[in-house]
Design a protein around this motif. Structure first.
Motif, short mmCIF file in Angstrom:
data_model
loop_
_atom_site.label_atom_id
_atom_site.label_comp_id
_atom_site.label_asym_id
_atom_site.label_seq_id
_atom_site.Cartn_x
_atom_site.Cartn_y
_atom_site.Cartn_z
N LYS A 53 0.84 -1.20 0.00
CA LYS A 53 0.00 0.00 0.00
C LYS A 53 0.87 1.25 0.00
O LYS A 53 0.56 2.24 -0.67
CB LYS A 53 -0.92 0.01 1.21
CG LYS A 53 -1.76 1.27 1.32
CD LYS A 53 -2.73 1.24 2.49
CE LYS A 53 -3.52 2.54 2.59
NZ LYS A 53 -4.55 2.50 3.65
N ASN A 54 1.98 1.22 0.74
CA ASN A 54 2.86 2.38 0.79
C ASN A 54 3.41 2.72 -0.60
O ASN A 54 3.54 3.89 -0.96
CB ASN A 54 4.02 2.15 1.76
CG ASN A 54 3.60 2.28 3.21
OD1 ASN A 54 2.57 2.90 3.50
ND2 ASN A 54 4.36 1.71 4.12
N ALA A 55 3.75 1.69 -1.35
CA ALA A 55 4.25 1.92 -2.71
C ALA A 55 3.17 2.56 -3.58
O ALA A 55 3.46 3.45 -4.39
CB ALA A 55 4.71 0.60 -3.33
N LEU A 56 1.93 2.13 -3.39
CA LEU A 56 0.83 2.72 -4.13
C LEU A 56 0.63 4.18 -3.74
O LEU A 56 0.44 5.05 -4.60
CB LEU A 56 -0.46 1.92 -3.88
CG LEU A 56 -1.75 2.47 -4.48
CD1 LEU A 56 -1.64 2.59 -6.00
CD2 LEU A 56 -2.93 1.58 -4.10
N LEU A 57 0.68 4.47 -2.43
CA LEU A 57 0.52 5.85 -1.97
C LEU A 57 1.64 6.74 -2.50
O LEU A 57 1.41 7.90 -2.87
CB LEU A 57 0.48 5.89 -0.44
CG LEU A 57 -0.72 5.22 0.23
CD1 LEU A 57 -0.59 5.30 1.75
CD2 LEU A 57 -2.03 5.86 -0.22
N GLN A 58 2.86 6.21 -2.54
CA GLN A 58 3.98 6.98 -3.07
C GLN A 58 3.76 7.30 -4.55
O GLN A 58 4.08 8.41 -5.01
CB GLN A 58 5.29 6.23 -2.88
CG GLN A 58 5.78 6.21 -1.44
CD GLN A 58 7.09 5.46 -1.29
OE1 GLN A 58 7.37 4.50 -2.00
NE2 GLN A 58 7.92 5.91 -0.36
N ALA A 59 3.22 6.34 -5.29
CA ALA A 59 2.93 6.58 -6.71
C ALA A 59 1.86 7.65 -6.87
O ALA A 59 1.91 8.46 -7.80
CB ALA A 59 2.48 5.28 -7.37
N MET A 60 0.90 7.66 -5.95
CA MET A 60 -0.14 8.69 -6.00
C MET A 60 0.44 10.08 -5.72
O MET A 60 0.07 11.07 -6.36
CB MET A 60 -1.25 8.36 -4.98
CG MET A 60 -2.03 7.11 -5.32
SD MET A 60 -3.19 6.63 -4.02
CE MET A 60 -4.44 7.95 -4.20
N VAL A 61 1.35 10.15 -4.76
CA VAL A 61 2.01 11.42 -4.46
C VAL A 61 2.79 11.91 -5.68
O VAL A 61 2.73 13.08 -6.06
CB VAL A 61 2.96 11.28 -3.25
CG1 VAL A 61 3.82 12.53 -3.09
CG2 VAL A 61 2.16 11.03 -1.97
N GLU A 62 3.52 11.00 -6.31
CA GLU A 62 4.29 11.36 -7.50
C GLU A 62 3.37 11.87 -8.61
O GLU A 62 3.68 12.85 -9.29
CB GLU A 62 5.09 10.15 -7.98
CG GLU A 62 6.37 9.94 -7.22
CD GLU A 62 7.35 11.08 -7.45
OE1 GLU A 62 7.93 11.17 -8.55
OE2 GLU A 62 7.51 11.91 -6.53
N HIS A 63 2.23 11.20 -8.78
CA HIS A 63 1.26 11.65 -9.78
C HIS A 63 0.76 13.04 -9.43
O HIS A 63 0.63 13.91 -10.30
CB HIS A 63 0.10 10.66 -9.84
CG HIS A 63 -1.00 11.07 -10.77
ND1 HIS A 63 -0.91 10.91 -12.14
CD2 HIS A 63 -2.21 11.68 -10.54
CE1 HIS A 63 -2.01 11.38 -12.71
NE2 HIS A 63 -2.81 11.84 -11.76
#
Length: 205
Positions: A53-63
């Motif tokens: 989930k953390n990796a997904l949240l990081q991708a969302m932040v990058e987006h």
């Protein structure tokens, strides 16, 4: 979004689905299993894209931070303001984005480009690299904090300015004198005016 069979998806599809869940249900509902269901995938298939989930949240932040560091202006000061306004606009686009950017370290490529852009601008103003980094961090903190106050104001059940404060008396004359500034919702012009004061503190150091 209605779940359904998908033969193939991209990381961009997954991040878009995660943002839909964020808007509808809040950041607590964003999970690998939840996004997988929205896309008609199994959780196991999702893990081939994001390990946690953390990796997904990081991708969302990058987006979310895409393009923020591209804001530009010839003068270093105007450039700092432009970047700050771009970040503020991004944070206003998605409810829950403030939780995203405060949920972990901002160390992805777009986040680092944002930090680099601010440091470069303050170095151009004559600051040492260390002081430029402090100034850039202060600008980011100001934007996030101000965005949180603006979000709270937008979520208020009544228009605050239309209500006479119960505590209005002579003990707070300066506060009452400046209530018309709308410091937590005055638009880009008021935001920029406050940010200029933050910049001044470092520019004069």
């Amino acid at each position: 979004m209605k779940p359904g069979p998908r033969r193939s998806v991209s990381q961009s599809d997954i991040v878009d689905a995660a943002f839909e869940i964020l808007e509808e249900k809040g950041v607590a509902a964003v999970s690998v299993r939840g996004v997988a269901g929205a896309l008609g995938l199994t959780p196991t298939a999702m893990y081939t894209y994001f390990a946690s989930k953390n990796a997904l949240l990081q991708a969302m932040v990058e987006h979310l931070l895409t393009g923020v560091s591209d804001a530009s202006a010839p003068d270093w000061r105007d450039r700092v303001v432009a970047v700050a306004l771009a970040l503020r606009a991004k944070l206003a686009e998605h409810s829950g984005s403030l939780v995203l950017v405060t949920s972990g370290p901002l160390d992805g490529p777009n986040a680092l480009s944002l930090a680099e852009r601010l440091i470069e601008s303050f170095v151009e103003a004559g600051l040492t690299v260390d002081d430029a980094a402090r100034a850039g961090h202060a600008v980011r903190a100001f934007v996030v904090g101000q965005s949180a106050l603006e979000t709270a104001r937008r979520a208020a059940p009544v228009e605050v300015s239309a209500v006479q404060p119960l505590w209005s008396d002579s003990r707070h004359p300066l506060v009452e004198q400046t209530t018309g500034l709308a410091l937590d919702g005055g638009g880009d012009e008021e935001f920029a005016a406050m940010l200029e004061r933050v910049i001044d503190g470092f520019a004069r150091a």
